[in-house]
Design a protein around this motif. Structure first.
Motif, PDB file in Angstrom:
ATOM      1  N   GLU A   7     -74.500   0.189  89.126  1.00  0.00           N
ATOM      2  CA  GLU A   7     -74.188   1.417  88.375  1.00  0.00           C
ATOM      3  C   GLU A   7     -72.847   1.304  87.650  1.00  0.00           C
ATOM      4  N   VAL A   8     -71.909   0.510  88.203  1.00  0.00           N
ATOM      5  CA  VAL A   8     -70.619   0.291  87.517  1.00  0.00           C
ATOM      6  C   VAL A   8     -70.841  -0.593  86.291  1.00  0.00           C
ATOM      7  N   ALA A   9     -71.623  -1.665  86.458  1.00  0.00           N
ATOM      8  CA  ALA A   9     -71.922  -2.578  85.342  1.00  0.00           C
ATOM      9  C   ALA A   9     -72.593  -1.824  84.193  1.00  0.00           C
ATOM     10  N   VAL A  10     -73.558  -0.978  84.541  1.00  0.00           N
ATOM     11  CA  VAL A  10     -74.279  -0.190  83.525  1.00  0.00           C
ATOM     12  C   VAL A  10     -73.314   0.743  82.801  1.00  0.00           C
ATOM     13  N   ARG A  11     -72.405   1.341  83.584  1.00  0.00           N
ATOM     14  CA  ARG A  11     -71.442   2.285  83.004  1.00  0.00           C
ATOM     15  C   ARG A  11     -70.507   1.581  82.016  1.00  0.00           C
ATOM     16  N   LEU A  12     -70.038   0.400  82.387  1.00  0.00           N
ATOM     17  CA  LEU A  12     -69.095  -0.313  81.512  1.00  0.00           C
ATOM     18  C   LEU A  12     -69.746  -0.691  80.184  1.00  0.00           C
ATOM     19  N   ALA A  13     -71.049  -1.037  80.253  1.00  0.00           N
ATOM     20  CA  ALA A  13     -71.750  -1.496  79.050  1.00  0.00           C
ATOM     21  C   ALA A  13     -72.370  -0.355  78.237  1.00  0.00           C
ATOM     22  N   ALA A  14     -72.349   0.877  78.777  1.00  0.00           N
ATOM     23  CA  ALA A  14     -73.044   2.007  78.124  1.00  0.00           C
ATOM     24  C   ALA A  14     -72.431   2.369  76.779  1.00  0.00           C
ATOM     25  N   GLY A  15     -73.296   2.752  75.838  1.00  0.00           N
ATOM     26  CA  GLY A  15     -72.834   3.213  74.528  1.00  0.00           C
ATOM     27  C   GLY A  15     -72.703   4.727  74.492  1.00  0.00           C
ATOM     28  N   HIS A  16     -72.110   5.249  73.403  1.00  0.00           N
ATOM     29  CA  HIS A  16     -71.920   6.704  73.301  1.00  0.00           C
ATOM     30  C   HIS A  16     -73.276   7.408  73.262  1.00  0.00           C
ATOM     31  N   GLY A  17     -73.267   8.675  73.679  1.00  0.00           N
ATOM     32  CA  GLY A  17     -74.506   9.440  73.712  1.00  0.00           C
ATOM     33  C   GLY A  17     -75.308   9.196  74.976  1.00  0.00           C
ATOM     34  N   ASN A  18     -74.738   8.418  75.891  1.00  0.00           N
ATOM     35  CA  ASN A  18     -75.437   8.052  77.128  1.00  0.00           C
ATOM     36  C   ASN A  18     -74.695   8.667  78.304  1.00  0.00           C
ATOM     37  N   LYS A  19     -75.431   9.163  79.293  1.00  0.00           N
ATOM     38  CA  LYS A  19     -74.749   9.839  80.418  1.00  0.00           C
ATOM     39  C   LYS A  19     -73.877   8.877  81.227  1.00  0.00           C
TER      40      LYS A  19
ATOM     41  N   LEU B  27     -62.432   2.674  77.134  1.00  0.00           N
ATOM     42  CA  LEU B  27     -61.188   1.889  77.156  1.00  0.00           C
ATOM     43  C   LEU B  27     -61.468   0.395  76.987  1.00  0.00           C
ATOM     44  N   LEU B  28     -62.509  -0.108  77.643  1.00  0.00           N
ATOM     45  CA  LEU B  28     -62.828  -1.538  77.544  1.00  0.00           C
ATOM     46  C   LEU B  28     -63.468  -1.896  76.205  1.00  0.00           C
ATOM     47  N   GLN B  29     -64.382  -1.032  75.742  1.00  0.00           N
ATOM     48  CA  GLN B  29     -65.091  -1.352  74.494  1.00  0.00           C
ATOM     49  C   GLN B  29     -64.204  -1.242  73.260  1.00  0.00           C
ATOM     50  N   ALA B  30     -63.019  -0.681  73.428  1.00  0.00           N
ATOM     51  CA  ALA B  30     -62.057  -0.682  72.316  1.00  0.00           C
ATOM     52  C   ALA B  30     -61.575  -2.107  72.036  1.00  0.00           C
ATOM     53  N   TYR B  31     -61.663  -2.972  73.045  1.00  0.00           N
ATOM     54  CA  TYR B  31     -61.123  -4.336  72.907  1.00  0.00           C
ATOM     55  C   TYR B  31     -62.152  -5.437  73.154  1.00  0.00           C
ATOM     56  N   TYR B  32     -63.269  -5.088  73.816  1.00  0.00           N
ATOM     57  CA  TYR B  32     -64.267  -6.100  74.184  1.00  0.00           C
ATOM     58  C   TYR B  32     -65.678  -5.661  73.822  1.00  0.00           C
ATOM     59  N   LYS B  33     -66.494  -6.662  73.438  1.00  0.00           N
ATOM     60  CA  LYS B  33     -67.943  -6.431  73.350  1.00  0.00           C
ATOM     61  C   LYS B  33     -68.480  -6.646  74.764  1.00  0.00           C
ATOM     62  N   ILE B  34     -69.302  -5.707  75.261  1.00  0.00           N
ATOM     63  CA  ILE B  34     -69.794  -5.812  76.637  1.00  0.00           C
ATOM     64  C   ILE B  34     -71.308  -5.966  76.639  1.00  0.00           C
ATOM     65  N   GLU B  35     -71.780  -7.034  77.297  1.00  0.00           N
ATOM     66  CA  GLU B  35     -73.231  -7.272  77.400  1.00  0.00           C
ATOM     67  C   GLU B  35     -73.649  -7.197  78.867  1.00  0.00           C
ATOM     68  N   TYR B  36     -74.712  -6.448  79.116  1.00  0.00           N
ATOM     69  CA  TYR B  36     -75.301  -6.439  80.464  1.00  0.00           C
ATOM     70  C   TYR B  36     -76.244  -7.639  80.510  1.00  0.00           C
ATOM     71  N   LEU B  37     -75.970  -8.606  81.397  1.00  0.00           N
ATOM     72  CA  LEU B  37     -76.727  -9.864  81.384  1.00  0.00           C
ATOM     73  C   LEU B  37     -77.962  -9.850  82.276  1.00  0.00           C
TER      74      LEU B  37
ATOM     75  N   LEU C 126     -68.769  10.987  71.280  1.00  0.00           N
ATOM     76  CA  LEU C 126     -67.839  10.277  70.400  1.00  0.00           C
ATOM     77  C   LEU C 126     -67.941   8.766  70.576  1.00  0.00           C
ATOM     78  N   THR C 127     -67.883   8.055  69.473  1.00  0.00           N
ATOM     79  CA  THR C 127     -67.860   6.594  69.546  1.00  0.00           C
ATOM     80  C   THR C 127     -66.447   6.145  69.925  1.00  0.00           C
ATOM     81  N   VAL C 128     -66.331   4.872  70.252  1.00  0.00           N
ATOM     82  CA  VAL C 128     -65.013   4.301  70.555  1.00  0.00           C
ATOM     83  C   VAL C 128     -64.107   4.447  69.323  1.00  0.00           C
ATOM     84  N   ALA C 129     -64.668   4.224  68.138  1.00  0.00           N
ATOM     85  CA  ALA C 129     -63.888   4.352  66.890  1.00  0.00           C
ATOM     86  C   ALA C 129     -63.415   5.790  66.678  1.00  0.00           C
TER      87      ALA C 129
END
Length: 250
Positions: A131-143, A151-161, A237-240
């Motif tokens: 659930e933490v991995a999913v949360r880190l990789a989640a995009g806006h509009g997602n619960k 905070l992380l996606q402002a600096y990193y692209k995150i892929e759930y592998l 809101l998006t990261v941007a």
């Protein structure tokens, strides 16, 4: 042998295919500096030690594991740092990559450490509670989208592998696990200051069900708060969007 320490959130990965898959998810080139966090019993460490031409170090808080690793994998001698990752100084000069089956009880704090080190950490491969991995990789509009996602996606692209089943561990944890990869962005989000960005994101998600105008009232002028964006909720809101708002804060 070594003992499992519940207090350190220890569950050891015993599935060799998954161990190899995690290590293969970290791209490395000749001369690459690589830090493993929480090697534990050496499940992925043994594969990392086999990679030719990398500069390898590992951070392990548990002294008993450090002794076990040094006995079992002589190649690791001199490469172990016996400290908590949360208290560690930068382990290398210059760029390095980070990998680990992160202790689940401190995995989000490790991500804040990555943020502090982001000038030097360009890639992270980590196993987390699912659930933490999913949360880190989640995009806006997602619960699942929240403070650390932004905070992380402002600096990193995150892929759930991939998922890791409970039976791949000894003892099996009561939670599912997942592996993600963070790759530093060429163009990070344009935030006016780290401090303002963190305050904004934490405040916005502190009352995530409310329109932003309410929780963010102390951070903006009355005029700025008239902007239609403040009628939205944090997860819309998006990261941007968040980055752009830092330039309008009081």
């Amino acid at each position: 042998m070594y003992t499992l320490k519940k207090s350190l959130g220890q569950h050891f990965l015993t599935d060799e295919n998954i161990c190899r898959k995690i290590v293969e998810s970290l791209p490395v080139t000749e001369g690459q500096q690589v830090l493993e966090v929480g090697p534990g019993g050496g499940a992925i460490t043994k594969y990392l030690l086999e990679i030719p031409g990398i500069q390898f170090k590992a951070i392990e808080l548990d002294t008993e594991k450090v002794q076990y690793l040094e006995k079992t994998y002589p190649a690791i001698k001199g490469k172990l740092i016996n400290i908590s990752i949360l208290d560690a100084e930068l382990p290398f000069e210059g760029q390095f990559r980070l990998i680990g089956n992160f202790p689940y009880n401190i995995s989000t704090q490790i991500m804040f450490k990555v943020l502090d080190w982001r000038e030097q950490v360009d890639v992270v491969v980590g196993m987390f509670q699912k659930e933490v991995a999913v949360r880190l990789a989640a995009g806006h509009g997602n619960k699942d989208y929240g403070i650390l996602s932004v905070l992380l996606q402002a600096y990193y692209k995150i892929e759930y592998l991939f998922d890791v089943h409970e039976n791949c561990f000894n003892p099996p944890p009561k939670v599912k696990s997942g592996v993600i990869r963070l790759t530093r962005l060429e163009q990070p989000a344009d935030v006016i200051s780290d401090r303002k960005f963190r305050v904004l994101v934490k405040t916005a998600f502190g009352q995530r069900r409310k329109q932003l105008r309410n929780p963010l009232k102390p951070l903006f002028t009355k005029e700025t708060l008239q902007d239609p964006i403040f009628s939205k909720r944090a997860e819309e809101l998006t990261v941007a969007d968040f980055a752009a708002l830092t330039h309008k804060m009081i």
